[in-house]
Every structure is written in C-alpha cells, then in structure tokens.
Design an enzyme around this catalytic site. Structure first.
Site, short mmCIF file in Angstrom:
data_model
loop_
_atom_site.label_atom_id
_atom_site.label_comp_id
_atom_site.label_asym_id
_atom_site.label_seq_id
_atom_site.Cartn_x
_atom_site.Cartn_y
_atom_site.Cartn_z
N ARG A 1 62.74 85.32 -39.47
CA ARG A 1 64.06 84.77 -39.77
C ARG A 1 64.33 83.41 -39.10
NH1 ARG A 1 67.08 90.25 -38.34
NH2 ARG A 1 65.06 90.60 -37.36
N GLY B 1 54.30 97.16 -35.71
CA GLY B 1 55.50 97.73 -35.12
C GLY B 1 55.50 97.75 -33.60
N GLY C 1 60.54 89.96 -25.97
CA GLY C 1 60.52 88.57 -25.48
C GLY C 1 61.61 87.71 -26.09
N ASN D 1 67.24 86.32 -33.43
CA ASN D 1 66.42 86.51 -34.64
C ASN D 1 66.48 85.30 -35.57
OD1 ASN D 1 65.44 89.21 -34.09
ND2 ASN D 1 67.56 89.84 -34.35
N ALA E 1 72.13 37.92 -13.30
CA ALA E 1 72.18 38.39 -14.68
C ALA E 1 71.01 37.83 -15.47
CB ALA E 1 73.50 37.96 -15.31
N ALA F 1 68.87 29.28 -10.95
CA ALA F 1 69.09 29.85 -12.28
C ALA F 1 68.16 29.20 -13.29
CB ALA F 1 70.54 29.65 -12.69
C1 UD1 Z 1 64.04 96.72 -32.22
C2 UD1 Z 1 64.24 98.23 -32.16
C3 UD1 Z 1 65.72 98.58 -32.38
C4 UD1 Z 1 66.57 97.84 -31.37
C5 UD1 Z 1 66.26 96.33 -31.39
C6 UD1 Z 1 66.97 95.67 -30.23
C7 UD1 Z 1 62.17 99.17 -33.07
C8 UD1 Z 1 61.51 99.80 -34.21
N1 UD1 Z 1 63.45 98.86 -33.21
O1 UD1 Z 1 64.36 96.29 -33.53
O2 UD1 Z 1 65.92 99.96 -32.24
O3 UD1 Z 1 67.94 98.05 -31.66
O4 UD1 Z 1 64.86 96.09 -31.23
O5 UD1 Z 1 66.80 94.27 -30.27
O6 UD1 Z 1 61.56 98.98 -32.03
N2 UD1 Z 1 56.92 93.14 -31.75
C9 UD1 Z 1 55.58 93.14 -31.45
N3 UD1 Z 1 54.72 93.69 -32.33
C10 UD1 Z 1 55.11 94.25 -33.49
C11 UD1 Z 1 56.49 94.25 -33.80
C12 UD1 Z 1 57.37 93.70 -32.89
O7 UD1 Z 1 55.17 92.63 -30.41
O8 UD1 Z 1 54.25 94.73 -34.23
C13 UD1 Z 1 57.85 92.53 -30.78
C14 UD1 Z 1 58.62 91.37 -31.37
O9 UD1 Z 1 57.96 90.16 -31.13
C15 UD1 Z 1 59.94 91.45 -30.62
C16 UD1 Z 1 60.09 92.92 -30.26
O10 UD1 Z 1 58.81 93.50 -30.42
O11 UD1 Z 1 59.92 90.68 -29.45
C17 UD1 Z 1 61.11 93.63 -31.13
O12 UD1 Z 1 60.68 93.56 -32.46
P1 UD1 Z 1 61.68 93.28 -33.66
O13 UD1 Z 1 60.91 93.27 -34.92
O14 UD1 Z 1 62.52 92.11 -33.35
O15 UD1 Z 1 62.52 94.62 -33.62
P2 UD1 Z 1 64.01 94.81 -34.12
O16 UD1 Z 1 64.01 94.92 -35.60
O17 UD1 Z 1 64.88 93.80 -33.50
CA CA Z 2 64.66 91.63 -32.46
#
Ligand code: UD1
Ligand code: CA
Length: 456
Positions: free
Chosen positions: A16, A79, A103, A228, A381, A424
């Site tokens: 995003r 995930g 992060g 995001n 100046a 000057a």
């Molecule tokens: C996640 C949580 C949600 C919570 C929210 C809070 C899950 C499934 N959901 O959702 O419950 O309310 O955070 O902000 O965990 N990342 C990886 N590897 C991956 C996927 C993600 O390192 O394969 C890292 C992303 O870089 C990020 C963090 O995990 O820093 C969270 O991932 P993101 O996809 O932003 O999760 P949310 O949809 O925000």
């Molecule tokens: Ca997030």
C-alpha cells in the site's frame, strides 16, 4: 530478569506504500521506520535482536549494517506465522522470552514494551498479547473475548463475520512468548484462512489450551498504530513531532508555533531558547540556552552555543557556532563553518570549511571558503575568497586585526598578515605583509564634458 530476545518482522512488501523502496526504509523524522522500532527495543537490553527480512532484504540489511542485528531471511512472504517460523533455527536452544513485533510501528515507546515485559513475568502465562481499542478498527485483527472477559481468539478482518467486525479491540501485533512453547505452536499453524497465510495470531488459540494467555490492554492506541500507506506515514510524522516538541517545551524551550516546526529525534535545545514559527531542525542539531532562532530557518547537523541569534531564512549545515553571536538573516553556513565566540555572519553570506575568529565580522554578501580568519577581522561587503582554480582548492589565511574593504577578491593560496588593510576593489594575488595596505585599484580618471560630447 528472564532472558529476553527480540524478533522484528520486516519481510512484508508494504504494497500500500506503492513504492520501490521497502516499507521499513521509508523515513519518519529523518529515520527509517525500522530504526524507530529498534530504538524503542534497545532500552530493554535484549540478549539478541533478530530481524526477519524478505522484500528488499539486501537494501534493508545494508541500511543497518553498523548495528548488532541477527538477520533472518524469509524466502517467501507466506504470513506473519511463517516469518516467525523462519527464525526458529536461529532461536533453537534459546531460553526465556521472545518479544515479537512488526517493523512498521514507529510510534512504539520503550515504556510500553517494558510494562509488557513486567506484566508477562507477573502473569506467568506462556503468551502475552498487547491489545488496544480503536475508533476505526478496519483492517486489524479483532480480539474476541468470552462472557467472562477472557480472550478467546484473534480474528483477522478478512476472516471476520459482521458481528466480529464491530469489535473495536484490536491486536497490536506485539507479543511476548515463552520460547519453551514457541516452536511447538508455530509448527502447528496452518494456512486455512481467507488469505491462505500462516497467521501468527493463531497461536492465541493454542496458548488457551496450553498454559493460558495474558491480554494486556493499552489505552495509548496512537503508539501502536502501524504504517501501511503514505497518509498514515504523514499522520505519524505529526504525532512524532508533537511528542518531540512537547518534550522540549517541558524542558524550558519556547516554540511560538509548535505546529509549524519540524524537529528530529536527536535535537537538543537549552533553556530559555526561543524558536520562531516555521523552523526545521533536522538531525544532529544542538542549540544552547538563551538563543533566538528566527522564522524559516533550516538547520542540520549544527552545533550552536549560548546566546546566539539566528535570523530569518538562514540555512545551516555542518556548522559550529561557539556562542554570543549573530547569524543571518539569509545566511548560509556550509559544512566546516566554525564561528568562534562573538563572530558574526550577516545577510547573503556563504561560509564553507572556514574558521571565523573571535569577534570577526562577515556582514554582507560574501563568499568565504577554505579560509582561516583570525580575531577582530572585518570582511567587507562583496569579499570573495577565490579558492578554486577549476581543479584544486586553496587556502586563504587572514591574520588578526585585518580590515578588508568592499568588493575584494582574495586569490588563494594567499595570506594577509596581521593588521593589514585591503583597499576596496582590490584583487589580492600575493601575500600581504603585516600592517601593510594592499591596493590594486586603477587610478580614477575624469574625462571632462562627457555628457555634452555624447549628446553631439
Ligand atoms: C497483523 C496481524 C493483525 C494485527 C496487525 C497489527 C496477522 C495475520 N495479523 O496484520 O492481527 O491487528 O498486524 O498491526 O499477523 N511480515 C513478514 N512476513 C510475512 C508477512 C508479514 O515479515 O510473510 C511482516 C510485515 O513486514 C509487517 C508485519 O509482519 O512488518 C505485519 O504484517 P502485515 O501484513 O502488515 O500484517 P497486518 O495485516 O497489519
Ligand atoms: Ca501492518
């Protein structure tokens, strides 16, 4: 205290943001988002800090190459649960607790994490989950509680029914897990959900069966918000600025209009200093006490001693102003500019890699580069140090008490001896002896009746 290890998840793409840059490298208050999270974690003095990278991994790892971090690569972004799984081999054999956080939550504060660590120890359950309540919880995982108020599950937005979507208590994505349980839980995760991903929050259900869960609700939701997209980034920028300026005001600094100023995290300012509207104080700025910073100034990597006036529209970078002096309006100090006590630099002057000695004045329209100027010197100046011949840079030395008239060129390398006077309009190309007058001016001639003759 129980041993603490930290795991930061930063492998996601950040779709995003619509960016070629990995999300965690986008900057908030002149620092990458990930740096803010690292800085918030550091005071907890963890045994080790692990960071999971994937999307743009090399770029991210390189940006933090000078810090003590164990990098973990997640090959495919399947995930948050999968991201933690990729860290299991590195965590093998470790004991104590693991703090897991994303992060992309740069507003997180150490105190919150610290409180969480203590709450986790006190509760004695293998999992602590940090939640908060949001007015607009869309997009977040919802914390589902039973009639007894105990947490039952975390349900992601996309898997939630209409009733669950009305819940405003959300999962912050910050967890403390007993390492003795982690591996077993992570290995039981499955991708049977709307996104076909391994969800880390699914460990909540497992913890319920195995030792229990402590859900810690935190009211300062702002500190837990994730970035995001770029609108959220701009909002976080304001939150960050408000916090920083509030802390400075609490320590005795006046901001006439805090909302028009931007201040980096590491800026320090002494008591009774006034900051006028529309100032940008970037990284590495140190301002002493009883200073006045006029409107529309931009300062970076600059140290200013006590009782200094920086007047409107000045741009200072890599400068050192010892104190009790004035700069600007419309002054430009470049890296290596050193203004000793009481040295003044006025309007439309540019100073680069030069010392301006105690009580010396460069008041109007001058370029001073690669120069060493002694005490009580007056630079007229329009004085230019001609420091560059197209290939190399040369030095100009101006000893104590020298007086330089207006519109002079000092062709470096050159030395003006103590108390010398430069008339000057002079182009100085040879060293001037102590106390001498240097003048290269063409004698003035008068051609009589010029006006009359031209008419004819
Ligand atoms: C996640 C949580 C949600 C919570 C929210 C809070 C899950 C499934 N959901 O959702 O419950 O309310 O955070 O902000 O965990 N990342 C990886 N590897 C991956 C996927 C993600 O390192 O394969 C890292 C992303 O870089 C990020 C963090 O995990 O820093 C969270 O991932 P993101 O996809 O932003 O999760 P949310 O949809 O925000
Ligand atoms: Ca997030």
């Amino acid at each position: 205290m129980t041993q603490l290890t930290v795991l930061i998840l930063a492998a996601g793409q950040g779709t995003r943001m619509c960016s070629d840059r990995p999300k965690v490298l986008h900057e908030l208050a002149w620092q990458p988002l990930l740096q803010h999270v690292i800085s918030a974690v550091k005071p907890l003095a963890p045994e080790r800090m692990l960071i999971v990278t994937g999307h743009g991994a090399e770029q991210v790892e390189q940006a933090f190459a000078d810090q003590a971090i164990t990098w973990i690569r997640q090959k495919e972004q399947k995930g948050t649960g999968d991201a933690v799984r990729s860290a299991l081999p590195t965590l093998h054999g470790a004991s104590g607790n693991l703090l897991i956080l994303a992060g992309d939550i740069p507003l997180i504060r150490s105190e919150i994490l610290d409180r969480m660590v203590h709450a986790h120890d006190a509760a004695g359950r293998p999992l602590t989950l940090l939640s908060t309540t949001l007015e607009h919880p869309t997009g977040y995982g919802r914390v589902v509680r039973g009639l007894d108020g105990e947490v039952q599950a975390v349900v992601e937005e996309r898997d939630a029914n209409a009733e669950i979507r009305t819940i405003r208590e959300i999962n912050s994505g910050i967890y403390l897990v007993a390492l003795s349980h982690l591996e077993g839980w992570i290995n039981r995760l499955n991708p049977n959900n709307a996104q076909g991903e391994y969800y880390l929050p699914d460990i909540v259900a497992m913890a319920l069966e195995e030792g229990g869960i402590h859900a810690m609700h935190h009211t300062d939701s702002q500190s837990l918000e994730g970035i995001n997209d770029r609108s959220q980034l701009a909002r976080a920028e304001r939150v960050f600025r408000d916090r920083k300026v509030a802390a400075l005001m609490a320590s005795g600094v006046t901001f006439t209009d805090p909302e028009s100023c931007w201040v980096a995290a590491d800026v320090t300012i002494g008591r009774d200093t006034n900051i006028a509207p529309h100032n940008i104080l970037g990284p590495g700025v140190v301002i002493g006490s009883q200073c006045q910073i006029g409107p529309f100034c931009h300062l970076v990597d600059t140290t200013i001693g006590p009782e200094v006036h920086i007047d409107a529209f000045s741009h200072l970078e890599g400068a050192n102003i010892v104190g009790h002096s004035g700069v600007g309006p419309f002054a430009r100090l470049r890296p290596g500019a050193l203004l000793e006590r009481g040295a003044k630099v006025g309007n439309f002057c540019e100073i680069k890699k030069s010392r301006i000695g105690e009580g010396s004045k460069v008041s109007h329209l001058a370029y001073i580069g690669d120069a060493d100027i002694g005490r009580k010197v007056n630079v007229g100046a329009g004085t230019i140090t001609c420091n560059y011949d197209g290939k190399n840079k040369f030095k100009t030395v101006i000893e104590d008490g020298v007086f330089i008239g207006s519109d002079t060129q000092l062709i470096a390398p050159v030395r003006l001896g103590r108390d010398a006077v430069i008339a000057a309009g002079t182009s100085v190309s040879k060293d001037v002896p102590e106390g001498a007058l240097a003048i290269t001016r063409v004698p003035q001639r008068h051609i009589p009746d010029w006006h009359q003759r031209k008419k004819k």
